[in-house]
Design a protein around this motif. Structure first.
Motif, PDB file in Angstrom:
ATOM      1  N   ILE A 427      30.783  12.831 -40.322  1.00  0.00           N
ATOM      2  CA  ILE A 427      29.540  12.243 -40.815  1.00  0.00           C
ATOM      3  C   ILE A 427      29.139  12.815 -42.160  1.00  0.00           C
ATOM      4  CG2 ILE A 427      28.024  13.900 -39.673  1.00  0.00           C
ATOM      5  CD1 ILE A 427      26.192  11.520 -39.005  1.00  0.00           C
ATOM      6  N   HIS A 428      29.550  14.053 -42.463  1.00  0.00           N
ATOM      7  CA  HIS A 428      29.193  14.655 -43.742  1.00  0.00           C
ATOM      8  C   HIS A 428      29.821  13.880 -44.902  1.00  0.00           C
ATOM      9  CE1 HIS A 428      27.400  17.914 -41.560  1.00  0.00           C
ATOM     10  NE2 HIS A 428      28.540  18.148 -40.930  1.00  0.00           N
ATOM     11  N   ASN A 431      27.655  10.699 -45.262  1.00  0.00           N
ATOM     12  CA  ASN A 431      26.265  10.914 -45.640  1.00  0.00           C
ATOM     13  C   ASN A 431      26.109  11.480 -47.048  1.00  0.00           C
ATOM     14  OD1 ASN A 431      24.779   9.982 -43.462  1.00  0.00           O
ATOM     15  ND2 ASN A 431      25.060  11.862 -42.301  1.00  0.00           N
ATOM     16  N   HIS A 434      24.105   9.547 -49.567  1.00  0.00           N
ATOM     17  CA  HIS A 434      22.669   9.369 -49.360  1.00  0.00           C
ATOM     18  C   HIS A 434      21.914  10.681 -49.203  1.00  0.00           C
ATOM     19  CE1 HIS A 434      22.944   4.999 -48.950  1.00  0.00           C
ATOM     20  NE2 HIS A 434      24.109   5.260 -48.413  1.00  0.00           N
ATOM     21  N   SER A 435      22.615  11.793 -49.431  1.00  0.00           N
ATOM     22  CA  SER A 435      21.990  13.096 -49.244  1.00  0.00           C
ATOM     23  C   SER A 435      20.795  13.269 -50.189  1.00  0.00           C
ATOM     24  CB  SER A 435      23.015  14.198 -49.503  1.00  0.00           C
ATOM     25  OG  SER A 435      22.411  15.452 -49.389  1.00  0.00           O
ATOM     26  N   PRO A 446      21.759   3.548 -45.209  1.00  0.00           N
ATOM     27  CA  PRO A 446      21.577   4.809 -44.464  1.00  0.00           C
ATOM     28  C   PRO A 446      21.888   4.659 -42.977  1.00  0.00           C
ATOM     29  CG  PRO A 446      19.792   4.499 -46.022  1.00  0.00           C
ATOM     30  CD  PRO A 446      20.574   3.219 -46.024  1.00  0.00           C
ATOM     31  N   ARG A 447      21.467   3.549 -42.376  1.00  0.00           N
ATOM     32  CA  ARG A 447      21.751   3.306 -40.962  1.00  0.00           C
ATOM     33  C   ARG A 447      23.248   3.074 -40.751  1.00  0.00           C
ATOM     34  NH1 ARG A 447      20.744   4.177 -35.756  1.00  0.00           N
ATOM     35  NH2 ARG A 447      20.811   2.316 -34.448  1.00  0.00           N
ATOM     36  N   VAL A 449      25.693   4.223 -42.601  1.00  0.00           N
ATOM     37  CA  VAL A 449      26.380   5.509 -42.785  1.00  0.00           C
ATOM     38  C   VAL A 449      26.234   6.379 -41.546  1.00  0.00           C
ATOM     39  CG1 VAL A 449      26.255   7.676 -44.063  1.00  0.00           C
ATOM     40  CG2 VAL A 449      26.316   5.520 -45.294  1.00  0.00           C
ATOM     41  N   SER A 450      25.024   6.416 -40.992  1.00  0.00           N
ATOM     42  CA  SER A 450      24.783   7.249 -39.810  1.00  0.00           C
ATOM     43  C   SER A 450      25.618   6.789 -38.621  1.00  0.00           C
ATOM     44  CB  SER A 450      23.302   7.209 -39.468  1.00  0.00           C
ATOM     45  OG  SER A 450      23.049   7.932 -38.285  1.00  0.00           O
ATOM     46  N   LEU A 451      25.639   5.492 -38.363  1.00  0.00           N
ATOM     47  CA  LEU A 451      26.406   4.968 -37.229  1.00  0.00           C
ATOM     48  C   LEU A 451      27.908   5.104 -37.451  1.00  0.00           C
ATOM     49  CD1 LEU A 451      24.369   1.741 -36.375  1.00  0.00           C
ATOM     50  CD2 LEU A 451      24.542   3.811 -34.992  1.00  0.00           C
ATOM     51  N   GLY A 453      29.490   7.288 -39.147  1.00  0.00           N
ATOM     52  CA  GLY A 453      29.914   8.674 -38.969  1.00  0.00           C
ATOM     53  C   GLY A 453      30.195   9.020 -37.522  1.00  0.00           C
ATOM     54  N   ARG A 454      29.472   8.385 -36.609  1.00  0.00           N
ATOM     55  CA  ARG A 454      29.655   8.664 -35.180  1.00  0.00           C
ATOM     56  C   ARG A 454      30.867   7.936 -34.599  1.00  0.00           C
ATOM     57  NH1 ARG A 454      23.831   7.453 -32.735  1.00  0.00           N
ATOM     58  NH2 ARG A 454      24.836   8.166 -30.791  1.00  0.00           N
TER      59      ARG A 454
END
Length: 996
Positions: A427-428, A431, A434-435, A446-447, A449-451, A453-454
């Motif tokens: 995830i890093h 992300n 968008h850091s 952002p959403r 990227v977050s999903l 990453g998982r």
């Protein structure tokens, strides 16, 4: 309560957690036993058994089998070894039988299984069979739906006197994971998240709950919870135990596999060593055969030897190249006595896991070899699987699609977001973009990227291992479920680690383009210059001219020793003999840079000391530095008191996935053993640090020796037959560099590049003496059928002119344009420009194709073409470059020389005379490698060329960050920087970059 319907991420595109995560969660919730029942597969069986052992859980082996036609399903749990074989066959039939019917299939393969079904129809059907005497263990499956909705099933179970079992499906570990499950389902169904229906995914409560949670959920039917324990108590099976599964070999009547192997080995030894075998050779053969017979590997050697016979050229490699038996059988090509190769690294009496022999074939022959093996052992053989996992780029792309992001925007975003994916994981990596930013309203990224990453490291689909194949004595689907790959090839459901854990002995049959290069080069030599002995009487590693080329790093096109890093190492060492090349091909691994520098210092100074007195004489060949995999094992035995078997386990762990946790156990054992022998803590730390440099990939000495043999054959051919060799390299489309770079290398070697010509070119490139003819394969958009037709028609009768060519070949318009722009048709219209060829094609295309029509147009003179103005030379060459990707007549830098000729640019050949000085250099970027500093900053090594040579450059982090946006392969650049010299290797440390 025992969870009996648990899914991991191996329930592809349904399950969320990894197998270890499932087991860790189950242990934390207080469970003592657990069933993993992934849908239609046993992909995760061996990781599951390992994780259960780690968390002290009792494993219940099973799978959920679905009916693609009726939607019914069954959870099948294995009671005994018969049930395991039947489950494998049931899953195999589910994947390979287009007419699969679950109810009927279970009636054939239900013995030895506990069958849980939520289907009243299946329950009734199987109960009827049970009443007729069929041995079926059946129970009613109560899932997550309320008990009130399961009343028909409950009544059917009570009427048949069958137990009711609570088996709620779990696809994730906590309610918070439902969004990832939904994402997987949307990706799988190719729909958006907003349009995903309830029928396409599991409910929000499909998580692994605690025993108290299930006690509350099934309070109206407590006997269903009790039944899980009763059922589990009837299960004896805790995992398959096949031992080592050897491929079958049927010896001639009255003979044994051991006798056949000994006879063939002795016959091969006479071919390899001559009729008078020395005592040393005979002793080594007898020693190996004794171990092979004791470990029952005779059939394995015989099967591999029969496979190898099918190919023109092979390279047996890996630890198996340490075997003189393999050498005598023709499986390998390096003498283990001459090169001091240790057989026990491959096979010894203590070794518990099955070793394998890796064999490379010419890349274009491998498919035929695989087809031969799969046909010969039909029903008893299959390829090993590769589980394709979500990686950053794939995760971002697939997630963005289900959010409805346009494809063009996804492509732009990924190019920025995942630029450094070889180094940025998890995830890093995703992300980073968008850091520290405040998300804009309605911005989905952002959403996304977050999903995304998982999703990383979640299995996406099944693929085929590059060459691993398993052959079993009994039907293969009694050992492991089998699927069909898209091309129809049978594939087992396990990756190579799981296949090895099961005891399945695999054979790696891999494709190698360099073997095709050597084969085609020798064929060309025989065709153009007469007889060639094919290295039967030539030892290329003993050829002084070849050794000199290798020592100077002049090895572009030569297998495994042509990368910039390898060529620089050769130059720095100044050594071109076989022994040093074996060392270099092993030491040049990602984590060993500091030890490469130490090696070079010791090589040039001759000064070094053992790592510790206990290791005296152990690493004398490599100046006290661990280079080969077996060095790790021997150090563990000598220094820390490991057994040979335990030391070999340490060696294997270094290259495994998830090695870090297991390495901690070995570290403690290594430190404890070494300290007990009086080794200082500082010395143990230094030695362990060197061992850690083998993390990832590394080679054993037999493997490196096998590769070095191929490298020397290639280097010999390049040294003595350069035109034929370079033509073969380009024709086989292999190697580290592009065709552009190989053409430039050939030109620097004094080889004239003859352009493509329909009167002379073959499909592949050809070379003889100091000339190399471009093959038709180099012409973009030209189809293979058209290429073959050109050669065939020309052999019947040479083309008279362009109209004759068009009439007989009938090329498409894009093909005709490519043939014209590349110069292929220049010889068919002497004295005219290429614009005339375009005009002629237009005339032919509009119907004026007959000789009579041509006479009407041009009179009796067939060469009379409209006097069109000629193309400007620069425009002509640019079109040629666009079609071919290179220029036969000159280096493309010559076309833009006016842009830099006033800047005092230094040629590549002159850089050695400018050591320590700042220079300007104009070069074409041909390849590069991104690395990270110890601080994690990106830097890059780039290779540029001009018409006089190659220049290796270094862009340190500050410079790389500044100029990375303009760097791209296949463009010319102006560089300024300082010329450096390290051990005779010249490099340029770059300070400024601009595109020309």
């Amino acid at each position: 309560m025992i969870p009996l319907a648990v899914h991991s991420h191996y329930s592809l595109m349904w399950g969320v957690p990894g197998v270890r995560g499932v087991c860790a969660r189950a242990k934390a919730l207080g469970y003592t036993a657990l069933a993993l029942t992934d849908t239609n597969n046993l992909y995760g069986l061996w990781p599951f058994l390992d994780a259960c052992a780690e968390f002290d859980l009792r494993p219940l082996v099973g799978a959920e089998i679905t009916d693609p036609n009726t939607g019914s399903k069954v959870v099948a749990l294995v009671k005994d070894s018969t049930g395991y074989a039947n489950l494998c066959r049931l899953i195999t039939q589910r994947h390979r039988d287009p007419d699969f019917n679950l109810a009927q299939a279970v009636s054939s393969f239900g013995q030895g299984l506990v069958l849980l079904t939520p289907s009243t129809q299946c329950l009734s059907y199987w109960h009827a069979l049970f009443c007729q005497g069929m041995d079926l263990d059946i129970a009613a499956f109560i899932g997550r739906t309320p008990v009130s909705r399961n009343r028909p099933l409950c009544r059917a179970a009570l009427a048949a006197k069958l137990p009711l079992v609570a088996a709620p499906d779990s696809y994730f570990l906590s309610p918070e994971d439902h969004d990832i499950h939904s994402l997987l389902r949307a990706i799988d169904t190719k729909t958006s998240l907003s349009q995903l229906s309830f029928e396409q995914m599991a409910s929000a409560d499909a998580f692994l709950g605690s025993p108290d949670y299930y006690a509350h959920k099934f309070a109206a039917l407590p006997e269903a919870l009790t039944s899980t324990h009763i059922l589990a108590d009837r299960i004896e099976f805790s995992g398959p135990d096949f031992g080592i599964v050897m491929p079958p070999y049927t010896p001639p009547l009255g003979q044994t596999c051991q006798g056949v192997l000994r006879k063939k080995t002795m016959a091969g030894a006479i071919k390899r060593y001559g009729p008078n075998l020395s005592g040393r050779v005979l002793k080594r053969i007898d020693h190996e055969l004794t171990i092979i017979e004791q470990t029952r590997f005779s059939a394995y050697f015989l099967v591999v030897a029969d496979i190898v016979k099918q190919a023109s050229r092979t390279c047996g490699r890996g630890s198996g190249a340490a075997s003189i038996v393999a050498y005598c059988l023709g499986i390998t090509n390096v003498c283990p006595i001459k090169h001091n190769l240790y057989f026990e690294r491959f096979l010894n009496r203590e070794r518990r896991d099955p070793p394998d022999i890796d064999v490379d074939f010419a890349w274009d022959e491998r498919d035929a070899i695989l087809s031969h093996v799969l046909h010969r052992f039909k029903g008893q053989s299959a390829m090993v699987a590769s589980h394709i996992l979500f990686q950053p780029r794939m995760a971002v792309r697939e997630t963005a699609r289900v959010f409805g992001v346009p494809e063009a925007e996804i492509k732009r975003k990924i190019s920025r977001l995942c630029r450094d994916t070889p180094f940025l994981r998890g995830i890093h990596a995703l992300n980073a973009e968008h850091s520290g930013k405040t998300p804009r309203l309605a911005d989905p990224w952002p959403r996304i990227v977050s999903l995304a990453g998982r999703l990383i490291e979640t299995p996406r689909h099944l693929s085929v291992h590059p060459g691993g194949i398993v052959i079993t004595p009994d039907p293969i689907d009694t050992y492991v479920p089998v699927e069909d790959a898209p091309k129809g090839i049978p594939v087992i459901q396990w990756e190579k680690e799981s296949a090895e854990a099961a005891g399945l002995v695999k054979i790696d049959l891999l494709g190698n383009r360099s073997l095709g290069v050597i084969r085609d080069c020798i064929s060309s030599i025989r065709e153009t210059q007469g007889e060639f002995t094919d290295f039967q009487e030539i030892d290329p590693e003993d050829d002084p001219a070849t050794q000199q080329q290798v020592a100077q790093g002049r090895t572009m096109g030569c297998f495994y020793i042509e990368s910039p890093a390898m060529r620089l190492l050769q130059k720095k060492s100044g050594q071109g003999d076989f022994r040093h090349l074996v060392i270099h091909s092993s030491i040049i691994r990602p984590a060993a840079n500091e030890f490469i520098n130490a090696y070079l210092k010791r090589l040039h100074s001759g000064v070094w000391a053992p790592l510790h007195p206990l290791m005296e004489g152990l690493l004398s060949e490599t100046f006290g530095i661990m280079v080969f995999q077996e060095d790790v094992s021997q150090a563990a035995v000598r220094l820390a008191g490991f057994t040979h078997a335990r030391a070999d386990e340490l060696r294997k762990v270094m290259s495994k996935k998830g090695r870090h946790q297991k390495l901690e156990v070995f570290r403690a054992e290594f430190f404890g053993g070494a300290r007990s022998k009086g080794v200082s803590l500082d010395a143990v730390e230094r030695i362990w640090h060197m061992i850690l440099s083998f993390s990832g990939y590394s080679f054993c000495k037999p493997h490196s020796a096998s590769y070095a043999r191929v490298s020397f054959q290639a280097a010999y051919l390049k040294t003595h037959y350069p035109a034929q060799f370079m033509a073969a390299v380009i024709s086989n489309q292999g190697g580290f560099y592009s065709t552009f770079a190989y053409v430039s290398e050939a030109r620097r070697m004094g080889i004239a590049i003859l352009g493509p010509d329909v009167r002379h070119s073959r499909v592949c490139w050809t070379g003889v003496k100091k000339e190399m003819r471009v093959g038709l394969m180099a012409v973009k958009t030209l189809g293979r059928t058209t290429m073959d037709q050109i050669v065939q028609e020309r052999e019947k009768k040479m083309f008279l002119d362009c109209f004759d060519f068009f009439n007989r070949i009938s090329p498409r318009e894009d093909e005709a344009r490519a043939l014209t722009d590349s110069g292929c048709l220049d010889g068919l219209l002497p004295g005219t420009n290429r614009g005339g060829l375009t005009w002629a094609y237009y005339v032919w295309q509009t119907g004026q194709r007959s000789m009579a029509d041509r006479r009407d147009l041009f009179g009796s003179d067939k060469h009379k073409i409209p006097n069109l103005p000629p193309d400007p030379p620069l425009k002509r060459l640019r079109r040629e470059f666009a079609v071919l990707g290179f220029l036969p007549a000159c280096h493309p830098l010559a076309l833009i020389r006016e842009r830099f000729e006033d800047l005092k640019v230094i040629k590549a050949v002159d850089l050695p005379g400018r050591i320590g000085r700042k220079v300007c250099f104009a070069g074409w970027l041909i390849t590069g490698k991104l690395v990270r500093t110890r601080q994690g900053d990106p830097m890059k090594f780039l290779t540029f060329e001009d018409d006089t040579g190659l220049v290796e450059t270094v862009l340190f982090p500050r410079i790389y960050t500044r100029f990375s946006y303009i760097l791209d392969h296949g463009y010319p650049y102006l560089l300024s920087g300082r010329v450096e010299n390290e051990w005779g290797a010249i490099t340029l440390t770059v300070g400024q970059v601009s595109r020309l």
